[in-house]
Design a protein around this motif. Structure first.
Motif, PDB file in Angstrom:
ATOM      1  N   ALA A  18      35.292  26.017 -18.807  1.00 54.31           N
ATOM      2  CA  ALA A  18      35.707  26.949 -17.532  1.00 54.31           C
ATOM      3  C   ALA A  18      34.290  27.136 -17.066  1.00 54.31           C
ATOM      4  CB  ALA A  18      36.414  28.139 -18.016  1.00 54.31           C
ATOM      5  N   ILE A  19      33.321  27.582 -17.824  1.00 56.88           N
ATOM      6  CA  ILE A  19      32.022  27.912 -17.309  1.00 56.88           C
ATOM      7  C   ILE A  19      31.507  26.643 -16.518  1.00 56.88           C
ATOM      8  CG2 ILE A  19      29.351  28.491 -17.815  1.00 56.88           C
ATOM      9  CD1 ILE A  19      30.831  30.065 -20.160  1.00 56.88           C
ATOM     10  N   LYS A  20      31.612  25.573 -17.101  1.00 48.13           N
ATOM     11  CA  LYS A  20      30.835  24.362 -16.423  1.00 48.13           C
ATOM     12  C   LYS A  20      31.832  24.007 -15.162  1.00 48.13           C
ATOM     13  CE  LYS A  20      32.723  20.229 -18.030  1.00 48.13           C
ATOM     14  NZ  LYS A  20      32.832  19.014 -18.526  1.00 48.13           N
ATOM     15  N   ASN A  21      33.092  24.305 -14.741  1.00 48.27           N
ATOM     16  CA  ASN A  21      33.614  24.142 -13.815  1.00 48.27           C
ATOM     17  C   ASN A  21      33.305  25.181 -12.677  1.00 48.27           C
ATOM     18  OD1 ASN A  21      35.033  21.859 -14.494  1.00 48.27           O
ATOM     19  ND2 ASN A  21      36.857  23.117 -15.460  1.00 48.27           N
ATOM     20  N   HIS A  22      33.112  26.407 -13.222  1.00 50.07           N
ATOM     21  CA  HIS A  22      32.689  27.634 -12.380  1.00 50.07           C
ATOM     22  C   HIS A  22      31.177  27.189 -11.906  1.00 50.07           C
ATOM     23  CE1 HIS A  22      31.667  31.521 -11.028  1.00 50.07           C
ATOM     24  NE2 HIS A  22      30.598  31.501 -11.642  1.00 50.07           N
ATOM     25  N   LYS A  26      29.957  26.271  -7.910  1.00 46.48           N
ATOM     26  CA  LYS A  26      28.840  27.081  -7.399  1.00 46.48           C
ATOM     27  C   LYS A  26      27.731  26.056  -6.728  1.00 46.48           C
ATOM     28  CE  LYS A  26      29.344  31.912  -8.313  1.00 46.48           C
ATOM     29  NZ  LYS A  26      29.141  32.834  -7.416  1.00 46.48           N
ATOM     30  N   GLY A  27      27.762  25.031  -6.982  1.00 42.63           N
ATOM     31  CA  GLY A  27      26.704  23.831  -6.494  1.00 42.63           C
ATOM     32  C   GLY A  27      25.884  23.408  -7.622  1.00 42.63           C
ATOM     33  N   TYR A  28      25.903  24.005  -8.827  1.00 42.88           N
ATOM     34  CA  TYR A  28      24.962  23.514  -9.855  1.00 42.88           C
ATOM     35  C   TYR A  28      25.291  22.012 -10.406  1.00 42.88           C
ATOM     36  CZ  TYR A  28      23.218  28.253 -10.401  1.00 42.88           C
ATOM     37  OH  TYR A  28      22.573  29.447 -10.185  1.00 42.88           O
ATOM     38  N   GLU A  29      24.212  21.491 -10.934  1.00 49.06           N
ATOM     39  CA  GLU A  29      24.183  20.246 -11.407  1.00 49.06           C
ATOM     40  C   GLU A  29      24.201  20.515 -12.790  1.00 49.06           C
ATOM     41  OE1 GLU A  29      21.317  16.688 -12.506  1.00 49.06           O
ATOM     42  OE2 GLU A  29      21.002  17.390 -10.292  1.00 49.06           O
ATOM     43  N   VAL A  30      25.299  20.163 -13.616  1.00 52.91           N
ATOM     44  CA  VAL A  30      25.651  20.643 -14.916  1.00 52.91           C
ATOM     45  C   VAL A  30      25.580  19.592 -15.993  1.00 52.91           C
ATOM     46  CG1 VAL A  30      27.081  21.831 -16.609  1.00 52.91           C
ATOM     47  CG2 VAL A  30      27.020  22.388 -14.140  1.00 52.91           C
ATOM     48  N   GLU A  31      24.681  19.417 -17.037  1.00 48.61           N
ATOM     49  CA  GLU A  31      24.683  18.386 -17.920  1.00 48.61           C
ATOM     50  C   GLU A  31      25.520  18.816 -18.944  1.00 48.61           C
ATOM     51  OE1 GLU A  31      22.167  15.495 -21.146  1.00 48.61           O
ATOM     52  OE2 GLU A  31      21.041  16.786 -19.591  1.00 48.61           O
ATOM     53  N   ASP A  32      26.633  18.301 -19.211  1.00 49.98           N
ATOM     54  CA  ASP A  32      27.402  18.530 -20.478  1.00 49.98           C
ATOM     55  C   ASP A  32      26.943  18.041 -21.708  1.00 49.98           C
ATOM     56  OD1 ASP A  32      29.409  19.321 -22.457  1.00 49.98           O
ATOM     57  OD2 ASP A  32      30.920  19.073 -20.780  1.00 49.98           O
ATOM     58  N   VAL A  33      26.456  18.462 -22.722  1.00 49.49           N
ATOM     59  CA  VAL A  33      26.165  17.665 -24.185  1.00 49.49           C
ATOM     60  C   VAL A  33      27.362  17.808 -25.146  1.00 49.49           C
ATOM     61  CG1 VAL A  33      23.653  17.911 -23.284  1.00 49.49           C
ATOM     62  CG2 VAL A  33      24.780  19.608 -25.013  1.00 49.49           C
ATOM     63  N   GLY A  34      28.553  18.181 -24.658  1.00 45.67           N
ATOM     64  CA  GLY A  34      29.692  18.095 -25.596  1.00 45.67           C
ATOM     65  C   GLY A  34      29.642  19.582 -26.272  1.00 45.67           C
ATOM     66  N   GLN A 117      35.253  36.882 -17.322  1.00 38.54           N
ATOM     67  CA  GLN A 117      34.223  37.796 -17.863  1.00 38.54           C
ATOM     68  C   GLN A 117      32.825  36.949 -17.836  1.00 38.54           C
ATOM     69  OE1 GLN A 117      36.384  39.140 -21.364  1.00 38.54           O
ATOM     70  NE2 GLN A 117      34.978  40.986 -21.035  1.00 38.54           N
ATOM     71  N   ALA A 118      32.877  35.795 -18.514  1.00 36.76           N
ATOM     72  CA  ALA A 118      32.018  34.843 -18.782  1.00 36.76           C
ATOM     73  C   ALA A 118      31.398  34.350 -17.323  1.00 36.76           C
ATOM     74  CB  ALA A 118      32.329  33.458 -19.195  1.00 36.76           C
ATOM     75  N   PHE A 119      32.199  34.104 -16.236  1.00 36.51           N
ATOM     76  CA  PHE A 119      31.604  33.652 -14.976  1.00 36.51           C
ATOM     77  C   PHE A 119      30.950  35.114 -14.409  1.00 36.51           C
ATOM     78  CE2 PHE A 119      35.789  31.522 -14.198  1.00 36.51           C
ATOM     79  CZ  PHE A 119      35.686  30.689 -14.971  1.00 36.51           C
ATOM     80  N   ASP A 120      30.987  36.112 -14.413  1.00 36.52           N
ATOM     81  CA  ASP A 120      30.470  37.271 -14.122  1.00 36.52           C
ATOM     82  C   ASP A 120      28.864  37.450 -14.745  1.00 36.52           C
ATOM     83  OD1 ASP A 120      30.058  39.568 -12.213  1.00 36.52           O
ATOM     84  OD2 ASP A 120      30.358  40.740 -14.098  1.00 36.52           O
ATOM     85  N   MET A 121      28.963  37.378 -16.169  1.00 38.23           N
ATOM     86  CA  MET A 121      28.040  37.050 -17.071  1.00 38.23           C
ATOM     87  C   MET A 121      27.133  36.170 -16.784  1.00 38.23           C
ATOM     88  SD  MET A 121      30.105  37.955 -20.670  1.00 38.23           S
ATOM     89  CE  MET A 121      28.810  37.205 -21.457  1.00 38.23           C
ATOM     90  N   VAL A 122      27.714  35.103 -16.628  1.00 38.58           N
ATOM     91  CA  VAL A 122      26.528  33.732 -16.177  1.00 38.58           C
ATOM     92  C   VAL A 122      26.031  33.850 -14.898  1.00 38.58           C
ATOM     93  CG1 VAL A 122      26.525  31.300 -15.725  1.00 38.58           C
ATOM     94  CG2 VAL A 122      27.708  32.361 -17.643  1.00 38.58           C
ATOM     95  N   ASP A 123      26.826  34.209 -13.715  1.00 38.85           N
ATOM     96  CA  ASP A 123      26.167  34.716 -12.389  1.00 38.85           C
ATOM     97  C   ASP A 123      25.235  35.858 -12.481  1.00 38.85           C
ATOM     98  OD1 ASP A 123      27.908  32.814 -11.663  1.00 38.85           O
ATOM     99  OD2 ASP A 123      29.299  34.304 -10.612  1.00 38.85           O
TER     100      ASP A 123
END
Length: 158
Positions: A18-22, A26-34, A117-123
């Motif tokens: 969910a955070i990765k998709n968020h 938002k325009g971030y380049e996300v490396e997902d390491v699993g 909640q996590a989206f707001d925390m991360v933002d």
């Protein structure tokens, strides 16, 4: 900074996705390491090691780790020089983890935190900067504190 690295174990997988998709929205380049699939078996320390090593090396400025409580990931991540991982469970501490402690990894518990909640925390964390909002004398104190922490690291991380 529009690049971020993220990882999880099984307990944090759904929240990580969910955070990765968020972040991507938002325009971030996300490396997902699993983990990459919910059925995958991966211990918390495996993902934490990958994310923390890439933040420690300077390849990434910030990372996010999700496990059951966030605590195991933080313990592992903080074993790496230059990594300041903070367990957070709400938005204000997430912001202050950056403002006061210059945290470069956020660890979040998938058993505890809903995605919204996590989206707001991360933002809040991503939009904060070290010492922001403090008067000059307090900023100087926080910068000196970080320098002292770096000295402790130099003494203890051989």
């Amino acid at each position: 900074m529009k690049k971020i690295i993220i990882g999880s174990d099984k307990s944090g997988f759904t929240l990580k996705e969910a955070i990765k998709n968020h972040l991507i929205e938002k325009g971030y380049e996300v490396e997902d390491v699993g983990m990459y699939e919910h059925e995958e078996k991966r211990a918390y320390f495996e993902s934490a090691k990958i994310v923390a090593s890439k933040v420690s090396s300077g390849e990434y400025e910030r990372g996010i780790l999700c496990c059951g409580t966030g605590m195991g990931m933080a313990i592992v991540a903080n074993k790496f020089k230059g990594v300041y991982a903070a367990v957070v469970e709400s938005s204000f501490p997430a912001k202050m983890a950056k403002v006061i402690n210059n945290a470069n990894i956020l660890t979040i518990g998938g058993w505890l935190i809903a995605p919204i909640q996590a989206f707001d925390m991360v933002d809040n964390w991503l939009n904060a900067s070290f010492t922001e909002g403090f008067p000059e004398d307090r900023q100087e104190f926080l910068k000196n504190a970080l320098n002292e922490i770096k000295k402790i690291e130099d003494e203890n991380f051989k």
